[in-house]
Design an enzyme around this catalytic site. Structure first.
Site, PDB file in Angstrom:
ATOM      1  N   ARG A  16      38.509  58.893  -0.334  1.00  0.00           N
ATOM      2  CA  ARG A  16      40.222  58.560   1.274  1.00  0.00           C
ATOM      3  C   ARG A  16      40.929  58.499  -0.617  1.00  0.00           C
ATOM      4  O   ARG A  16      40.967  57.759  -1.651  1.00  0.00           O
ATOM      5  CB  ARG A  16      39.958  57.909   1.376  1.00  0.00           C
ATOM      6  N   CYS A  59      40.711  48.131  -4.786  1.00  0.00           N
ATOM      7  CA  CYS A  59      40.341  49.256  -4.979  1.00  0.00           C
ATOM      8  C   CYS A  59      39.084  48.222  -5.570  1.00  0.00           C
ATOM      9  O   CYS A  59      39.500  47.270  -6.935  1.00  0.00           O
ATOM     10  CB  CYS A  59      40.989  49.787  -5.942  1.00  0.00           C
ATOM     11  N   CYS A 106      32.189  54.137  -6.738  1.00  0.00           N
ATOM     12  CA  CYS A 106      33.408  53.168  -6.171  1.00  0.00           C
ATOM     13  C   CYS A 106      33.253  52.130  -5.802  1.00  0.00           C
ATOM     14  O   CYS A 106      31.593  51.660  -5.376  1.00  0.00           O
ATOM     15  CB  CYS A 106      33.128  54.634  -4.910  1.00  0.00           C
TER      16      CYS A 106
HETATM   17  N1  LIG Z   1      40.415  55.253  -2.324  1.00  0.00           N
HETATM   18  C1  LIG Z   1      40.155  54.080  -2.044  1.00  0.00           C
HETATM   19  C2  LIG Z   1      40.596  52.618  -3.001  1.00  0.00           C
HETATM   20  C3  LIG Z   1      39.781  53.204  -4.276  1.00  0.00           C
HETATM   21  C4  LIG Z   1      38.724  52.794  -3.807  1.00  0.00           C
HETATM   22  C5  LIG Z   1      37.333  52.971  -4.981  1.00  0.00           C
HETATM   23  N2  LIG Z   1      38.073  53.659  -5.878  1.00  0.00           N
HETATM   24  C6  LIG Z   1      36.664  51.492  -5.342  1.00  0.00           C
HETATM   25  O1  LIG Z   1      36.195  51.564  -6.698  1.00  0.00           O
HETATM   26  O2  LIG Z   1      37.151  50.232  -4.625  1.00  0.00           O
HETATM   27  C7  LIG Z   1      40.686  54.017  -0.611  1.00  0.00           C
HETATM   28  O3  LIG Z   1      42.574  55.166  -0.744  1.00  0.00           O
HETATM   29  O4  LIG Z   1      40.417  52.992   0.455  1.00  0.00           O
END
Ligand SMILES: N[C@H](CCC[C@H](N)C(=O)O)C(=O)O
Length: 261
Positions: free
Chosen positions: A191, A76, A200
């Site tokens: 996801r 993340c 994100c």
């Molecule tokens: N939901 C993403 C992980 C968090 C990504 C996002 N919150 C970021 O800042 O990179 C996954 O399960 O692939």
């Protein structure tokens, strides 16, 4: 059990952060982690992060990341930036740090609340119909669109995330609208949150690299406007491989508290 938690946000992507060096909470307690992330019955967040001891010489700490569905997940970017800010708040380091996460080691630095996080190198970029698919620590589907502010990201993102190709492992889905050669507006279906998030970090990293791979930009530093603010992604590139990739933006402690269960 009573646990001290901190609430952080990075361009609107928000996290519960726990210094798990104090509690040694289990990574398998999906039910509790999901409840803590619940916006009605818990604290509420897109994800939850444990700060843990690394055990590796030269690393200041380790990051363990969970989506709001309660399951441990991949890297993340915004969460990593918030965790760096938290570690700085705890005086674990002064200006620069090195920590480990599920996708490997990360360098980071903080100046006046703005965190720069080094992301993993990217080399395998897959061309799909109307999209690029790449992994920046988490898997990302990147597709160009127009009139992005009027799209229903939850519906359109879920249609891709649950299609025959992605339904098993899932993917994050990023919609991008170019503004200039080095400015893009991005909205992301995440996801494990199974909804749009306001930002994100691994997603905007994927978008910046994808825009360069599609020759939409020849810049090595790209600004991305997300629903919760703006981020910068900078990188070196050589023959389709992207290295020295840095994600930069603000990370803020919103509140702290105690939670019991
Ligand atoms: N939901 C993403 C992980 C968090 C990504 C996002 N919150 C970021 O800042 O990179 C996954 O399960 O692939």
């Amino acid at each position: 059990m009573t646990v001290e938690f901190y609430k952080y946000q990075g361009t609107g992507n928000d996290f519960v952060i726990i210094d798990n060096r104090r509690y040694n909470l289990s990574k398998n307690d999906t039910k509790t982690i999901k409840l803590l992330c619940d916006r009605r019955f818990g604290i509420g967040a897109d994800g939850l992060i444990f700060l843990e001891n690394s055990g590796i010489e030269g690393e200041d700490f380790k990051m363990v990341y969970f989506n709001s569905d309660g399951n441990e997940s991949t890297m993340c970017g915004n969460g990593g930036r918030c965790l760096v800010s938290f570690a700085h708040y705890l005086n674990i380091f002064e200006k620069e740090t090195l920590f480990s996460a599920i996708d490997g080691q990360h360098e980071a630095s903080i100046t006046n609340g703005v965190v720069s996080l080094k992301m993993q190198d990217v080399s395998n970029i897959e061309t799909l119909e109307n999209a690029l698919y790449l992994n920046t620590g988490s898997p990302h589907y990147v597709t160009l669109t127009s009139d992005i502010l009027n799209k229903n990201i939850k519906v359109d993102g879920a249609a891709i995330r649950y299609n025959d190709r992605f339904k098993k492992e899932g993917t994050n889905v990023n919609f991008v609208e170019p503004i200039t050669a080095n400015l893009y507006r991005v909205r992301t279906y995440e996801r494990g949150v199974e909804d749009e998030t306001l930002s994100c970090g691994t997603g905007v990293t994927a978008v910046a690299i994808a825009m360069h791979a599609l020759s939409k930009t020849d810049k090595n530093s790209v600004d991305l406007i997300v629903q919760g603010g703006s981020l910068n992604v900078a990188f070196n590139t050589n023959n389709g491989t992207y290295t020295n990739v840095w994600l930069t933006g603000p990370a803020e402690q919103v509140f702290k508290g105690e939670v019991s269960w």
